[in-house]
Design a protein around this motif. Structure first.
Motif, PDB file in Angstrom:
ATOM      1  N   MET A   1      -4.919  -4.501  -4.574  1.00  0.00           N
ATOM      2  CA  MET A   1      -3.855  -4.942  -5.432  1.00  0.00           C
ATOM      3  C   MET A   1      -4.393  -5.240  -6.821  1.00  0.00           C
ATOM      4  SD  MET A   1      -0.664  -5.363  -5.708  1.00  0.00           S
ATOM      5  CE  MET A   1       0.318  -5.719  -4.320  1.00  0.00           C
ATOM      6  N   ALA A   2      -5.537  -5.908  -6.896  1.00  0.00           N
ATOM      7  CA  ALA A   2      -6.108  -6.218  -8.198  1.00  0.00           C
ATOM      8  C   ALA A   2      -6.435  -4.940  -8.964  1.00  0.00           C
ATOM      9  CB  ALA A   2      -7.352  -7.084  -8.046  1.00  0.00           C
ATOM     10  N   ALA A   3      -6.897  -3.916  -8.252  1.00  0.00           N
ATOM     11  CA  ALA A   3      -7.233  -2.651  -8.920  1.00  0.00           C
ATOM     12  C   ALA A   3      -5.982  -1.980  -9.459  1.00  0.00           C
ATOM     13  CB  ALA A   3      -7.959  -1.726  -7.951  1.00  0.00           C
ATOM     14  N   ALA A   4      -4.873  -2.079  -8.737  1.00  0.00           N
ATOM     15  CA  ALA A   4      -3.622  -1.468  -9.178  1.00  0.00           C
ATOM     16  C   ALA A   4      -3.140  -2.104 -10.471  1.00  0.00           C
ATOM     17  CB  ALA A   4      -2.554  -1.584  -8.099  1.00  0.00           C
ATOM     18  N   CYS A   5      -3.439  -3.372 -10.668  1.00  0.00           N
ATOM     19  CA  CYS A   5      -3.026  -4.093 -11.884  1.00  0.00           C
ATOM     20  C   CYS A   5      -4.108  -4.059 -12.963  1.00  0.00           C
ATOM     21  CB  CYS A   5      -2.729  -5.552 -11.543  1.00  0.00           C
ATOM     22  SG  CYS A   5      -1.430  -5.785 -10.373  1.00  0.00           S
ATOM     23  N   ARG A   6      -5.206  -3.392 -12.649  1.00  0.00           N
ATOM     24  CA  ARG A   6      -6.375  -3.339 -13.530  1.00  0.00           C
ATOM     25  C   ARG A   6      -6.957  -4.726 -13.799  1.00  0.00           C
ATOM     26  NH1 ARG A   6      -3.455   0.873 -17.143  1.00  0.00           N
ATOM     27  NH2 ARG A   6      -3.923   2.767 -15.999  1.00  0.00           N
ATOM     28  N   ALA A   7      -6.799  -5.627 -12.804  1.00  0.00           N
ATOM     29  CA  ALA A   7      -7.334  -6.976 -12.929  1.00  0.00           C
ATOM     30  C   ALA A   7      -8.674  -7.113 -12.207  1.00  0.00           C
ATOM     31  CB  ALA A   7      -6.348  -7.991 -12.361  1.00  0.00           C
ATOM     32  N   GLY A   8      -9.073  -6.091 -11.484  1.00  0.00           N
ATOM     33  CA  GLY A   8     -10.337  -6.136 -10.759  1.00  0.00           C
ATOM     34  C   GLY A   8     -10.608  -4.807 -10.097  1.00  0.00           C
ATOM     35  N   GLU A   9     -11.748  -4.742  -9.449  1.00  0.00           N
ATOM     36  CA  GLU A   9     -12.140  -3.514  -8.774  1.00  0.00           C
ATOM     37  C   GLU A   9     -11.451  -3.364  -7.431  1.00  0.00           C
ATOM     38  OE1 GLU A   9     -16.365  -3.048  -8.540  1.00  0.00           O
ATOM     39  OE2 GLU A   9     -16.653  -3.990 -10.490  1.00  0.00           O
ATOM     40  N   SER A  10     -11.360  -2.150  -6.963  1.00  0.00           N
ATOM     41  CA  SER A  10     -10.800  -1.875  -5.641  1.00  0.00           C
ATOM     42  C   SER A  10     -11.776  -2.323  -4.560  1.00  0.00           C
ATOM     43  CB  SER A  10     -10.533  -0.377  -5.484  1.00  0.00           C
ATOM     44  OG  SER A  10     -10.135  -0.098  -4.161  1.00  0.00           O
ATOM     45  N   LEU A  11     -11.248  -2.934  -3.539  1.00  0.00           N
ATOM     46  CA  LEU A  11     -12.063  -3.364  -2.407  1.00  0.00           C
ATOM     47  C   LEU A  11     -11.901  -2.427  -1.216  1.00  0.00           C
ATOM     48  CD1 LEU A  11     -11.378  -7.205  -2.533  1.00  0.00           C
ATOM     49  CD2 LEU A  11     -13.366  -5.970  -3.410  1.00  0.00           C
ATOM     50  N   ARG A  12     -11.215  -1.333  -1.427  1.00  0.00           N
ATOM     51  CA  ARG A  12     -10.926  -0.409  -0.341  1.00  0.00           C
ATOM     52  C   ARG A  12     -12.183   0.045   0.397  1.00  0.00           C
ATOM     53  NH1 ARG A  12      -6.058   3.524  -0.824  1.00  0.00           N
ATOM     54  NH2 ARG A  12      -5.437   1.552  -1.675  1.00  0.00           N
ATOM     55  N   GLY A  13     -13.242   0.341  -0.328  1.00  0.00           N
ATOM     56  CA  GLY A  13     -14.482   0.795   0.308  1.00  0.00           C
ATOM     57  C   GLY A  13     -15.090  -0.275   1.200  1.00  0.00           C
ATOM     58  N   GLU A  14     -15.136  -1.510   0.709  1.00  0.00           N
ATOM     59  CA  GLU A  14     -15.690  -2.611   1.498  1.00  0.00           C
ATOM     60  C   GLU A  14     -14.839  -2.884   2.729  1.00  0.00           C
ATOM     61  OE1 GLU A  14     -15.431  -2.629  -1.768  1.00  0.00           O
ATOM     62  OE2 GLU A  14     -17.284  -3.392  -2.634  1.00  0.00           O
ATOM     63  N   ILE A  15     -13.535  -2.846   2.577  1.00  0.00           N
ATOM     64  CA  ILE A  15     -12.628  -3.084   3.703  1.00  0.00           C
ATOM     65  C   ILE A  15     -12.790  -1.988   4.748  1.00  0.00           C
ATOM     66  CG2 ILE A  15     -10.204  -3.186   4.394  1.00  0.00           C
ATOM     67  CD1 ILE A  15      -9.700  -4.580   1.637  1.00  0.00           C
ATOM     68  N   GLN A  16     -12.889  -0.747   4.312  1.00  0.00           N
ATOM     69  CA  GLN A  16     -13.064   0.361   5.250  1.00  0.00           C
ATOM     70  C   GLN A  16     -14.397   0.264   5.967  1.00  0.00           C
ATOM     71  OE1 GLN A  16     -10.640   2.667   6.104  1.00  0.00           O
ATOM     72  NE2 GLN A  16     -12.103   2.939   7.774  1.00  0.00           N
ATOM     73  N   ALA A  17     -15.450  -0.129   5.243  1.00  0.00           N
ATOM     74  CA  ALA A  17     -16.766  -0.278   5.872  1.00  0.00           C
ATOM     75  C   ALA A  17     -16.725  -1.374   6.938  1.00  0.00           C
ATOM     76  CB  ALA A  17     -17.827  -0.596   4.823  1.00  0.00           C
ATOM     77  N   ALA A  18     -16.069  -2.484   6.648  1.00  0.00           N
ATOM     78  CA  ALA A  18     -15.953  -3.572   7.626  1.00  0.00           C
ATOM     79  C   ALA A  18     -15.149  -3.110   8.838  1.00  0.00           C
ATOM     80  CB  ALA A  18     -15.306  -4.792   6.988  1.00  0.00           C
ATOM     81  N   ALA A  19     -14.056  -2.398   8.606  1.00  0.00           N
ATOM     82  CA  ALA A  19     -13.230  -1.894   9.710  1.00  0.00           C
ATOM     83  C   ALA A  19     -14.024  -0.911  10.567  1.00  0.00           C
ATOM     84  CB  ALA A  19     -11.970  -1.231   9.166  1.00  0.00           C
ATOM     85  N   ASP A  20     -14.793  -0.041   9.944  1.00  0.00           N
ATOM     86  CA  ASP A  20     -15.612   0.917  10.689  1.00  0.00           C
ATOM     87  C   ASP A  20     -16.652   0.203  11.545  1.00  0.00           C
ATOM     88  OD1 ASP A  20     -14.179   2.962   9.514  1.00  0.00           O
ATOM     89  OD2 ASP A  20     -15.747   3.451   8.040  1.00  0.00           O
ATOM     90  N   TYR A  21     -17.285  -0.821  10.970  1.00  0.00           N
ATOM     91  CA  TYR A  21     -18.285  -1.573  11.723  1.00  0.00           C
ATOM     92  C   TYR A  21     -17.656  -2.263  12.930  1.00  0.00           C
ATOM     93  CZ  TYR A  21     -21.374  -5.202  13.280  1.00  0.00           C
ATOM     94  OH  TYR A  21     -22.125  -6.011  14.074  1.00  0.00           O
ATOM     95  N   ILE A  22     -16.539  -2.934  12.725  1.00  0.00           N
ATOM     96  CA  ILE A  22     -15.884  -3.652  13.825  1.00  0.00           C
ATOM     97  C   ILE A  22     -15.466  -2.677  14.920  1.00  0.00           C
ATOM     98  CG2 ILE A  22     -13.818  -4.972  14.448  1.00  0.00           C
ATOM     99  CD1 ILE A  22     -14.181  -6.441  11.757  1.00  0.00           C
ATOM    100  N   GLU A  23     -14.952  -1.529  14.515  1.00  0.00           N
ATOM    101  CA  GLU A  23     -14.557  -0.536  15.519  1.00  0.00           C
ATOM    102  C   GLU A  23     -15.763  -0.050  16.312  1.00  0.00           C
ATOM    103  OE1 GLU A  23     -12.155   3.664  15.872  1.00  0.00           O
ATOM    104  OE2 GLU A  23     -11.777   2.338  14.187  1.00  0.00           O
ATOM    105  N   SER A  24     -16.885   0.178  15.633  1.00  0.00           N
ATOM    106  CA  SER A  24     -18.081   0.652  16.337  1.00  0.00           C
ATOM    107  C   SER A  24     -18.685  -0.436  17.223  1.00  0.00           C
ATOM    108  CB  SER A  24     -19.125   1.163  15.347  1.00  0.00           C
ATOM    109  OG  SER A  24     -19.689   0.097  14.616  1.00  0.00           O
TER     110      SER A  24
END
Length: 84
Positions: A1-24
């Motif tokens: 959300m912050a990235a969409a408003c240009r208020a911060g960086e996207s966390l999508r990569g970190e969230i996906q990495a955490a989701a991948d780890y939990i799934e594994s």
């Protein structure tokens, strides 16, 4: 959300990495949860928190009370020092 408003960086990569780890790690986590549940059988859990872990201790207590129908108690430092 912050990235969409240009208020911060996207966390999508970190969230996906955490989701991948939990799934594994899911099978190991489920197995560990079963071990902990077995160890808690016939006990009364006392959960203590301090600072950032205070709401976690309370949440675990309520989850044990609701889901396991297990009496569990929670308190926080430094209050438990003289109230328990």
């Amino acid at each position: 959300m912050a990235a969409a408003c240009r208020a911060g960086e996207s966390l999508r990569g970190e969230i996906q990495a955490a989701a991948d780890y939990i799934e594994s790690a899911r099978d190991g986590l489920v197995s560990r949860a079963a071990e902990i549940a077995d160890a808690l059988a016939d006990t009364t859990p006392l959960l203590y928190g301090a600072g950032l872990t205070t709401p976690i201790a309370y949440r675990w207590k309520t989850q044990m009370n609701e889901c396991s129908k297990l009496h569990a108690f929670a308190n926080l430092l430094p209050e438990l020092d003289h109230n328990e």
